[in-house]
Design an enzyme around this catalytic site. Structure first.
Site, PDB file in Angstrom:
ATOM      1  CB  CYS A 117      -0.958  -0.005   1.183  1.00 18.69           C
ATOM      2  SG  CYS A 117      -0.211  -0.509   2.736  1.00 18.69           S
TER       3      CYS A 117
HETATM    4  N1  LIG Z   1      -3.985  -5.105   5.247  1.00 16.71           N
HETATM    5  C1  LIG Z   1      -3.448  -4.353   4.282  1.00 16.71           C
HETATM    6  O1  LIG Z   1      -3.736  -3.137   4.174  1.00 16.71           O
HETATM    7  C2  LIG Z   1      -2.515  -4.954   3.299  1.00 16.71           C
HETATM    8  C3  LIG Z   1      -2.041  -6.259   3.388  1.00 16.71           C
HETATM    9  N2  LIG Z   1      -1.192  -6.741   2.446  1.00 16.71           N
HETATM   10  C4  LIG Z   1      -0.641  -8.100   2.543  1.00 16.71           C
HETATM   11  O2  LIG Z   1      -1.660  -9.061   2.375  1.00 16.71           O
HETATM   12  C5  LIG Z   1      -1.313 -10.261   3.087  1.00 16.71           C
HETATM   13  C6  LIG Z   1      -2.465 -10.580   4.024  1.00 16.71           C
HETATM   14  O3  LIG Z   1      -2.554  -9.501   4.961  1.00 16.71           O
HETATM   15  P1  LIG Z   1      -3.847  -9.217   5.786  1.00 16.71           P
HETATM   16  O4  LIG Z   1      -5.052  -9.629   5.038  1.00 16.71           O
HETATM   17  O5  LIG Z   1      -3.734  -7.807   6.252  1.00 16.71           O
HETATM   18  O6  LIG Z   1      -3.577 -10.216   7.006  1.00 16.71           O
HETATM   19  P2  LIG Z   1      -4.631 -10.924   7.993  1.00 16.71           P
HETATM   20  O7  LIG Z   1      -3.833 -11.342   9.170  1.00 16.71           O
HETATM   21  O8  LIG Z   1      -5.801 -10.042   8.213  1.00 16.71           O
HETATM   22  O9  LIG Z   1      -5.097 -12.202   7.191  1.00 16.71           O
HETATM   23  C7  LIG Z   1      -4.219 -13.249   6.850  1.00 16.71           C
HETATM   24  C8  LIG Z   1      -5.025 -14.507   6.637  1.00 16.71           C
HETATM   25  O10 LIG Z   1      -4.121 -15.538   6.279  1.00 16.71           O
HETATM   26  C9  LIG Z   1      -4.360 -16.683   7.152  1.00 16.71           C
HETATM   27  N3  LIG Z   1      -3.124 -17.421   7.350  1.00 16.71           N
HETATM   28  C10 LIG Z   1      -2.047 -17.060   8.069  1.00 16.71           C
HETATM   29  N4  LIG Z   1      -1.100 -18.011   8.005  1.00 16.71           N
HETATM   30  C11 LIG Z   1      -1.604 -19.012   7.224  1.00 16.71           C
HETATM   31  C12 LIG Z   1      -1.110 -20.260   6.787  1.00 16.71           C
HETATM   32  N5  LIG Z   1       0.110 -20.694   7.132  1.00 16.71           N
HETATM   33  N6  LIG Z   1      -1.891 -21.016   5.994  1.00 16.71           N
HETATM   34  C13 LIG Z   1      -3.110 -20.581   5.627  1.00 16.71           C
HETATM   35  N7  LIG Z   1      -3.657 -19.418   6.027  1.00 16.71           N
HETATM   36  C14 LIG Z   1      -2.893 -18.631   6.802  1.00 16.71           C
HETATM   37  C15 LIG Z   1      -4.851 -16.042   8.430  1.00 16.71           C
HETATM   38  O11 LIG Z   1      -5.526 -17.014   9.204  1.00 16.71           O
HETATM   39  P3  LIG Z   1      -5.671 -16.850  10.804  1.00 16.71           P
HETATM   40  O12 LIG Z   1      -6.920 -16.077  11.013  1.00 16.71           O
HETATM   41  O13 LIG Z   1      -5.737 -18.256  11.283  1.00 16.71           O
HETATM   42  O14 LIG Z   1      -4.460 -16.135  11.299  1.00 16.71           O
HETATM   43  C16 LIG Z   1      -5.767 -14.952   7.899  1.00 16.71           C
HETATM   44  O15 LIG Z   1      -7.015 -15.451   7.553  1.00 16.71           O
HETATM   45  C17 LIG Z   1      -0.026  -9.969   3.866  1.00 16.71           C
HETATM   46  O16 LIG Z   1       1.063 -10.522   3.213  1.00 16.71           O
HETATM   47  C18 LIG Z   1       0.017  -8.432   3.877  1.00 16.71           C
HETATM   48  O17 LIG Z   1       1.340  -8.012   4.001  1.00 16.71           O
HETATM   49  C19 LIG Z   1      -0.832  -5.991   1.374  1.00 16.71           C
HETATM   50  C20 LIG Z   1      -1.255  -4.705   1.231  1.00 16.71           C
HETATM   51  C21 LIG Z   1      -2.100  -4.068   2.217  1.00 16.71           C
HETATM   52  C1  LIG Z   2      -0.156  -0.369   9.263  1.00 19.88           C
HETATM   53  C2  LIG Z   2       0.759  -1.525   8.936  1.00 19.88           C
HETATM   54  O1  LIG Z   2       1.214  -2.235   9.803  1.00 19.88           O
HETATM   55  N1  LIG Z   2       1.012  -1.693   7.665  1.00 19.88           N
HETATM   56  C3  LIG Z   2       1.845  -2.774   7.186  1.00 19.88           C
HETATM   57  C4  LIG Z   2       1.888  -2.726   5.698  1.00 19.88           C
HETATM   58  C5  LIG Z   2       0.596  -3.139   5.069  1.00 19.88           C
HETATM   59  C6  LIG Z   2       0.827  -3.611   3.698  1.00 19.88           C
HETATM   60  O2  LIG Z   2       0.941  -2.892   2.755  1.00 19.88           O
HETATM   61  O3  LIG Z   2       1.086  -4.882   3.577  1.00 19.88           O
HETATM   62  P1  LIG Z   2       2.298  -5.388   2.765  1.00 19.88           P
HETATM   63  O4  LIG Z   2       3.431  -5.364   3.704  1.00 19.88           O
HETATM   64  O5  LIG Z   2       2.006  -6.722   2.268  1.00 19.88           O
HETATM   65  O6  LIG Z   2       2.494  -4.445   1.658  1.00 19.88           O
HETATM   66  C7  LIG Z   2       3.268  -2.640   7.662  1.00 19.88           C
HETATM   67  O7  LIG Z   2       3.749  -1.542   7.866  1.00 19.88           O
HETATM   68  O8  LIG Z   2       3.924  -3.693   7.721  1.00 19.88           O
END
Ligand SMILES: NC(=O)C1=CN([C@@H]2O[C@H](COP(=O)(O)OP(=O)(O)OC[C@H]3O[C@@H](n4cnc5c(N)ncnc54)[C@H](OP(=O)(O)O)[C@@H]3O)[C@@H](O)[C@H]2O)C=CC1
Ligand SMILES: CC(=O)N[C@@H](CCC(=O)OP(=O)(O)O)C(=O)O
Length: 312
Positions: A117
């Site tokens: 992000c």
């Molecule tokens: N949130 C954001 O704004 C952004 C996130 N991302 C990226 O997206 C990815 C997901 O992040 P986010 O959705 O925020 O994270 P969350 O923790 O909200 O969700 C992750 C999900 O993955 C599951 N999980 C974790 N480990 C495993 C595993 N070994 N096998 C199967 N399922 C698993 C978790 O299950 P459980 O509930 O059991 O933990 C949960 O449902 C990350 O890599 C993050 O860096 C990228 C850009 C922005």
């Molecule tokens: C607020 C917060 O904790 N933000 C996350 C980044 C969220 C995100 O962009 O996820 P990716 O790392 O997959 O890009 C961080 O700084 O690690």
């Protein structure tokens, strides 16, 4: 036959947002794993292998594991939303607007790394100016940012929202990444076309979604006699002809007294601003986006559509 999509991690923050965006799509067949089985490796492997396109919404290690499960199974295409493959040479970087060739690269790729992000905001401001020869690649770039707390996924959401959480965070706003070694720095440097690592200073505010990314620059250290108008024109020219990234007109930016990071929440859009005062020699470039929209799930759906030749 409709393309089969599997969202691995569909019950997490990013995964849920993608599932919501796909809920009304009749042109796709979305394979769904029961929540209780979300960590069942055998079941996930079956879904991953039967999908035409898998969207990984997992922590980095789990993403690498999913990619390994699909090794040799070249008919499943992958979008990885984690940090694991964003500077990997075999993966296309999933930021369609970052230059003229990227959309076509994403469309034909098997492996697409969805951008972070913060990097989406930073690269959107930096890269076109480096490519245009305005911002020297060795400029000492700083990136200052604030994110909504959903950026930290389920764990941070619980810390911010649940006072009974043993790791509860009560602050209205906090800085982090204080060692200047945030995992997004390599991606900003590489796709920003920079020679030096940017100094990245992220923070989190007590709001769920929304993001502001700022890149302040001294005009005297740029190439040529560049003005506010010149920088704005370069960004506007770069983003002409697409409808995701808007370069806000200078006159409109000049009227603003405040900028609200939540303004684009629940959209997949990004706005870019050029702030400053003519003759003062400084400019603050700002990107405004929803960390879960163009910053994550919206971009993933955009990339999926490009790869499948559907919308966009
Ligand atoms: N949130 C954001 O704004 C952004 C996130 N991302 C990226 O997206 C990815 C997901 O992040 P986010 O959705 O925020 O994270 P969350 O923790 O909200 O969700 C992750 C999900 O993955 C599951 N999980 C974790 N480990 C495993 C595993 N070994 N096998 C199967 N399922 C698993 C978790 O299950 P459980 O509930 O059991 O933990 C949960 O449902 C990350 O890599 C993050 O860096 C990228 C850009 C922005
Ligand atoms: C607020 C917060 O904790 N933000 C996350 C980044 C969220 C995100 O962009 O996820 P990716 O790392 O997959 O890009 C961080 O700084 O690690």
């Amino acid at each position: 036959m409709k393309p089969k999509i599997f969202i691995d991690g569909e019950h997490g923050t990013t995964g849920l947002q993608i599932r919501t965006r796909l809920a009304e799509r009749s042109d796709l067949d979305v394979l769904s794993i029961p929540e209780a089985e979300r960590r069942n490796k055998d079941m996930r492997a079956d879904f991953l292998k039967s999908a035409d396109l898998a969207i990984l919404c997992l922590p980095d290690d789990a993403s690498r594991e999913a990619v390994a499960i699909l090794e040799g199974k070249n008919s499943t295409r992958i979008i990885d939303t984690s940090t694991a493959h964003r500077v990997h040479p075999d993966w296309a970087y999933g930021f369609a607007e970052m230059d003229g060739a990227q959309r076509a690269l994403i469309a034909k790729a098997r492996l697409v790394a969805n951008p972070g992000c913060y990097p989406t905001g930073a690269i959107s401001l930096i890269r076109p100016l480096v490519a245009a020869g305005i911002l020297p690649a060795d400029y000492p770039v700083s990136v200052n940012a604030v994110s909504g707390y959903t950026g930290g996924g389920k764990q941070m959401i619980a810390q911010m929202e649940d006072p009974a959480n043993p790791e509860h965070i009560a602050s209205p706003h906090f800085l982090y990444g204080l060692t200047l070694a945030h995992k997004h720095v390599p991606e900003m440097k590489q796709h920003g076309l920079l020679d030096r690592k940017p100094i990245f200073a992220p923070s989190v505010g007590r709001f769920a979604q929304g993001m502001i990314v700022q890149v302040p620059l001294h005009l005297a250290d740029l190439n040529g006699a560049v003005t506010l108008g010149g920088i704005h024109a370069a960004l506007a020219a770069h983003y002409a002809g697409q409808d995701v990234v808007e370069v806000v007109p200078l006159a409109e930016s000049a009227k603003l007294a405040r900028l609200d990071p939540t303004e684009l929440n629940d959209t997949d859009l990004m706005k870019l601003y050029v702030f400053g005062t003519d003759g003062q020699g400084q400019v603050n470039l700002v990107a405004l986006l929803d960390n879960l929209g163009k910053g994550a799930s919206g971009a993933a759906v955009q990339n999926m559509d490009l790869m499948l030749g559907l919308k966009h």
